[in-house]
Design a protein around this motif. Structure first.
Motif, short mmCIF file in Angstrom:
data_model
loop_
_atom_site.label_atom_id
_atom_site.label_comp_id
_atom_site.label_asym_id
_atom_site.label_seq_id
_atom_site.Cartn_x
_atom_site.Cartn_y
_atom_site.Cartn_z
N HIS A 179 0.80 -1.23 0.00
CA HIS A 179 0.00 0.00 0.00
C HIS A 179 0.83 1.28 0.00
CE1 HIS A 179 -3.68 -2.27 0.59
NE2 HIS A 179 -3.09 -2.96 1.55
N ASN A 180 2.15 1.17 -0.08
CA ASN A 180 3.00 2.37 0.00
C ASN A 180 4.09 2.40 -1.08
OD1 ASN A 180 2.26 3.87 2.73
ND2 ASN A 180 2.12 1.66 3.11
N PRO A 181 3.69 2.33 -2.34
CA PRO A 181 4.70 2.33 -3.41
C PRO A 181 5.51 3.63 -3.47
CG PRO A 181 2.49 2.58 -4.33
CD PRO A 181 2.32 2.22 -2.89
N ALA A 182 4.90 4.76 -3.14
CA ALA A 182 5.62 6.04 -3.23
C ALA A 182 6.72 6.10 -2.18
CB ALA A 182 4.64 7.20 -3.05
N ALA A 183 6.42 5.68 -0.96
CA ALA A 183 7.45 5.68 0.08
C ALA A 183 8.54 4.67 -0.25
CB ALA A 183 6.82 5.35 1.43
N LEU A 184 8.16 3.51 -0.78
CA LEU A 184 9.16 2.52 -1.18
C LEU A 184 10.10 3.11 -2.23
CD1 LEU A 184 10.41 -0.28 -1.30
CD2 LEU A 184 8.61 -0.93 -2.93
N ALA A 185 9.56 3.88 -3.16
CA ALA A 185 10.40 4.51 -4.18
C ALA A 185 11.43 5.44 -3.55
CB ALA A 185 9.53 5.26 -5.18
N VAL A 186 11.01 6.17 -2.52
CA VAL A 186 11.95 7.07 -1.83
C VAL A 186 13.06 6.25 -1.17
CG1 VAL A 186 12.22 8.73 0.05
CG2 VAL A 186 10.22 8.85 -1.45
N PHE A 187 12.70 5.16 -0.54
CA PHE A 187 13.71 4.30 0.08
C PHE A 187 14.71 3.80 -0.96
CE2 PHE A 187 10.38 3.00 3.46
CZ PHE A 187 10.80 4.01 4.31
N LEU A 188 14.19 3.31 -2.07
CA LEU A 188 15.07 2.72 -3.08
C LEU A 188 15.91 3.78 -3.79
CD1 LEU A 188 12.65 0.06 -4.65
CD2 LEU A 188 14.48 -0.30 -2.98
N GLN A 189 15.43 5.01 -3.83
CA GLN A 189 16.19 6.09 -4.46
C GLN A 189 17.30 6.62 -3.57
OE1 GLN A 189 13.05 8.88 -5.32
NE2 GLN A 189 12.18 7.58 -6.94
N ASN A 190 17.32 6.20 -2.32
CA ASN A 190 18.33 6.66 -1.37
C ASN A 190 19.02 5.47 -0.69
OD1 ASN A 190 17.94 9.83 -0.98
ND2 ASN A 190 15.91 8.91 -1.24
N PRO A 191 19.71 4.64 -1.46
CA PRO A 191 20.35 3.45 -0.89
C PRO A 191 21.46 3.77 0.11
CG PRO A 191 21.07 3.78 -3.15
CD PRO A 191 19.96 4.76 -2.91
N ASP A 192 21.99 5.00 0.04
CA ASP A 192 23.01 5.39 1.02
C ASP A 192 22.40 5.68 2.38
OD1 ASP A 192 21.72 7.59 -0.25
OD2 ASP A 192 23.23 8.95 0.57
N LEU A 193 21.09 5.90 2.42
CA LEU A 193 20.42 6.22 3.68
C LEU A 193 19.68 5.02 4.26
CD1 LEU A 193 18.76 9.71 3.04
CD2 LEU A 193 20.93 9.21 4.19
N PHE A 194 19.01 4.26 3.42
CA PHE A 194 18.05 3.29 3.94
C PHE A 194 18.47 1.84 3.69
CE2 PHE A 194 15.45 7.10 2.89
CZ PHE A 194 15.19 7.47 4.21
N GLU A 195 18.45 1.09 4.76
CA GLU A 195 18.61 -0.36 4.71
C GLU A 195 17.22 -0.94 4.99
OE1 GLU A 195 20.58 -3.93 7.46
OE2 GLU A 195 20.92 -1.82 7.95
N LEU A 196 16.69 -1.73 4.06
CA LEU A 196 15.36 -2.31 4.21
C LEU A 196 15.48 -3.76 4.67
CD1 LEU A 196 13.62 -0.83 1.04
CD2 LEU A 196 13.63 0.05 3.37
N GLU A 197 14.76 -4.07 5.73
CA GLU A 197 14.83 -5.42 6.31
C GLU A 197 13.42 -5.96 6.56
OE1 GLU A 197 17.43 -7.15 6.36
OE2 GLU A 197 19.10 -5.73 6.27
N ASN A 198 13.36 -7.21 7.00
CA ASN A 198 12.13 -8.01 7.02
C ASN A 198 11.35 -7.88 8.33
OD1 ASN A 198 10.18 -9.97 6.63
ND2 ASN A 198 11.61 -11.65 6.28
#
Length: 262
Positions: free
Chosen positions: A96-115
């Protein structure tokens, strides 16, 4: 008189025999049901390697994205001030949050995504309730919660996760062993920043701003209507102004108790 006594004796004997028959034929009293064994739950702590530099505390920010929407107050602060963080996402939140996911993926130096799991179910392999939420309840259900979350992440273009944090951050020891056997480290924490996003802005700000060198802070980034988010954003600005070094879990050495990171 003798006749009366004899009649009374015979009547008493008959009544006694009837009572004895009732006692012997009555079903035994039901035994009280055996009490289900109490599930021993743990809420693991996690610390990272300290900087050991005065005025330069090192802190790992972790955020849970359980369900709901993205909290732009927090997300925009992280991006604007270039503050790294580890974000634990569920499959439900990603959907339900594709826009926020895009922000995360556009900033790989900032965000580590985990499970954070597939359906935000506590990773406990015995049936129980935690804060009113039913646990997974079996090893198979724990496995599905973990693997389902990872599958949703990779399908969304996120690198395969290495850390897992279950709903409520509580586990039983057998489930910890199962998750570790799947190749995951389990992310505890040392500072509960927002009390499950239920605290007010002022107390949330104070809790996070009090984090010390080596602490791992847990907060939530999925409750944009809760006051806690305002406190989170303010605390991040305060900590940065103090010279705090923010790191992601993948950036530093760490140690968790209950064998969660061994």
């Amino acid at each position: 008189m003798n006749r009366i006594l004899l009649t009374s004796a015979l009547l008493f004997a008959a009544l006694s025999a009837a009572s004895a028959d009732e006692l012997t034929s009555a079903p035994p009293a039901a035994r009280p049901a055996a009490k289900a064994p109490e599930v021993k739950l743990v809420e693991p702590h996690l610390h990272i390697a300290r900087s050991n530099l005065a005025g330069h505390a090192r802190i790992a920010l972790t955020f849970d994205a359980c369900m709901g929407q993205a909290d732009e107050r927090i997300l925009s602060t992280l991006v604007r001030d270039r503050i790294p963080a580890t974000i634990f996402v569920t499959a439900r939140w990603l959907k339900h949050n594709p826009a926020a996911l895009a922000v995360f993926l556009q900033n790989p130096d900032l965000f580590e995504l985990e499970n954070h799991g597939e359906n935000h179910i506590p990773a406990v392999d015995t049936p129980t309730l935690i804060y009113g939420i039913a646990s997974a309840g079996s090893p198979q259900a724990v496995k599905q919660e973990v693997e389902g979350g990872a599958a949703a992440m990779t399908a969304a273009g996120i690198p395969a996760p290495h850390w897992f944090r279950g709903s409520t951050a509580k586990y039983d020891l057998s489930a910890i062993g199962e998750i570790r056997a799947m190749g995951y480290r389990i992310a505890g924490y040392s500072v509960n920043g927002d009390g499950g996003s239920l605290l007010g802005a002022v107390i949330t700000e104070k809790r996070i701003a009090s984090a010390k060198d080596g602490d791992v802070v847990i907060s939530h980034i999925n409750q944009p209507t809760h006051a806690a988010g305002e406190g989170v954003a303010k605390a991040l600005v305060d900590l940065k102004a103090k010279g705090t070094e923010f790191v992601r879990l993948e950036d530093v050495e760490d140690m968790g108790d209950d064998r969660t990171t061994e």
